[in-house]
Design an enzyme around this catalytic site. Structure first.
Site: not given
Ligand code: ACO
Length: 430
Positions: A364, A266, A307
């Protein structure tokens, strides 16, 4: 009342009609409150992926289009023309203030910035190396032990005073957690200064000399607070609402919200971005890192990208990217991490992997770089988020308390544990 309904056809031939409500923006919702009494089933939605947990008039997000509105006003306009205090008024009261209303509000916030002297002793009870978020959870929760005169949640005046106290005291509490960690004397707030300026002085000033606030830094910090002020029903806000639904006092509720924000999924993501940039080292490693991020067998993710809600550019990221450049220019910082961040962004945005999955930089990605440039230590990053978000938590708490048919939050469950069985004495257990 609803004119539309949603029909469910059950296996036993029964039909259940559920009311459907439209919002002013966003998808309609199906009211499932009578589903159990009519159909004998619950819905299953861990993480609330498809569940509207409440009705709200505060913030709207369209993640597909990259839209964020506070009380209908686009975040871009507020970040450019407004101030955090004005946004606080907007979020809490629903409208932008007139000059007179704003003067009254600013006066009230300014007059509540000091914290009870007894609370100072709390800091000395912590270990010197305590995480500032641990200090925030403890001290904010402890406010309820010092401000008994505003704890009647059924009294609108009490609620308002508590709200003003929380918004006003949060910068003081946060700055003192920094001072305690650094073994420096606490600085009292100064009524001459604005919200972000006051925080900067209480954090970086020392009693021995005058502290001069850099206006570019103060503006960027104020913008960071605006960008983080609310984000509808996120985990910490939902926690505040749930805690508040039991009738708990606002200081206890906000403390619960701070605890939730602390988690790396978060509020801790900007900290993770800086750690990642550190690990990458230099721009010569960008290609390797992008390859790793795209490799399905490698758990590595590009921090600050993607996101849960935004499947387009995070509108806050665009604003903060600009602020980031201004701060670094003003401070004369030629930060190799920023150059690395730019190269990463440039490269990732051209990659099919990121385009197909709609992975864009989030807020972020840049906020960590700005905070680092200002001199905020990494372990204070989430505290800065909490400072900005306090008004969002408060506004949602106030909205919830005012609802006529507000009920205690009590989710149901899908039980998969043992069925009923008899107690066995210890001697006969295997
Ligand atoms: N780098 C590489 N690949 C990614 C990333 C990333 N940052 N984020 C998502 N993906 C990929 C996943 O591997 C997945 O690939 P696939 O379809 O081949 O399996 C696809 O994109 C979808 O990913 P999910 O995790 O299902 O997407 P979700 O929308 O649930 O996740 C999240 C969002 C958790 C923020 C994710 O993008 C992530 O982990 N990002 C990095 C951490 C981050 O920056 N968090 C801050 C969020 S902003 C906030 O909280 C204010």
């Amino acid at each position: 009342m609803s004119e539309e309904s949603y029909s469910l056809h059950l296996e036993d031939g029964k039909q259940v009609k559920l009311p459907v409500y439209p919002g002013t923006l966003g998808p309609k919702v199906v009211d499932i409150r009578k589903l159990y009494s009519q159909a004998g089933v619950f819905t299953f939605d861990p993480g609330f992926l498809a569940t509207a947990s409440c009705e709200s008039k505060i913030t709207f997000i369209d993640g597909e289009k990259g839209v964020l509105l506070y009380r209908g006003y686009p975040i871009e306009q507020l970040a450019e023309h407004s101030s955090h205090l004005e946004v606080c008024y907007l979020l809490m009261y629903g409208e932008l203030p007139t000059a007179e209303q704003f003067a009254g509000f600013r006066e009230s916030i300014t007059r509540h910035t000091m914290i009870h002297e007894g609370l100072k002793n709390f800091y000395n009870g912590f270990r010197r190396d305590a995480h500032p978020m641990a200090v925030m959870v403890g001290v904010v929760g402890a406010l309820s032990a010092f401000y008994h005169d505003s704890l009647d949640i059924h009294n609108p005046e009490h609620r308002e005073i508590s709200a003003h106290r929380l918004i006003a005291k949060m910068p003081t509490i946060a700055a003192w957690s920094y001072k305690f960690f650094h073994g420096q004397p606490f600085l009292y707030p100064s009524n001459k200064l604005g919200y972000a300026e006051n925080f900067l002085r209480m954090t970086f000033g020392v009693p021995a000399e005058e502290y001069e606030v850099n206006p570019v830094v103060a503006k960027a910090l104020d913008q960071i607070f605006i960008l983080h002020a609310d984000h509808e029903q996120n985990a910490s806000t939902s926690t505040v609402r749930l805690a508040g639904s039991s009738g708990a006092n606002p200081f206890a509720c906000i403390s619960a919200g701070i605890g939730t924000l602390w988690g790396p999924a978060h509020g801790g993501a900007n900290e993770a971005v800086l750690k990642m940039l550190d690990q990458i080292g230099g721009i010569e490693n960008v290609d390797t890192v992008i390859d790793r991020a795209e490799d399905a067998d490698d758990p590595f993710r590009l921090m600050g990208f993607g996101h849960r809600v935004y499947k387009n550019f995070d509108p806050r990221a665009v604003i903060i990217r600009d602020a980031c450049h201004k701060v670094l220019d003003s401070l004369g910082i030629d930060d190799p991490q920023l150059e690395l961040a730019m190269r990463l962004e440039e490269k990732a945005l051209k990659e099919d992997y990121f385009i197909e999955r709609k992975l864009y930089p989030n807020v972020d990605f840049y906020s960590g770089i700005i905070l680092k440039a200002i001199g905020i230590p990494t372990n204070m990053f989430t505290v800065m988020f909490a400072l900005g978000r306090t008004v969002g938590w408060i506004s949602h708490w106030m909205e919830m308390i005012k609802e006529k048919d507000s009920v205690i939050g009590r989710p149901r469950q899908l039980y998969t544990g043992p069925t009923e069985r008899d107690y066995q004495p210890i001697t006969s257990r295997r």
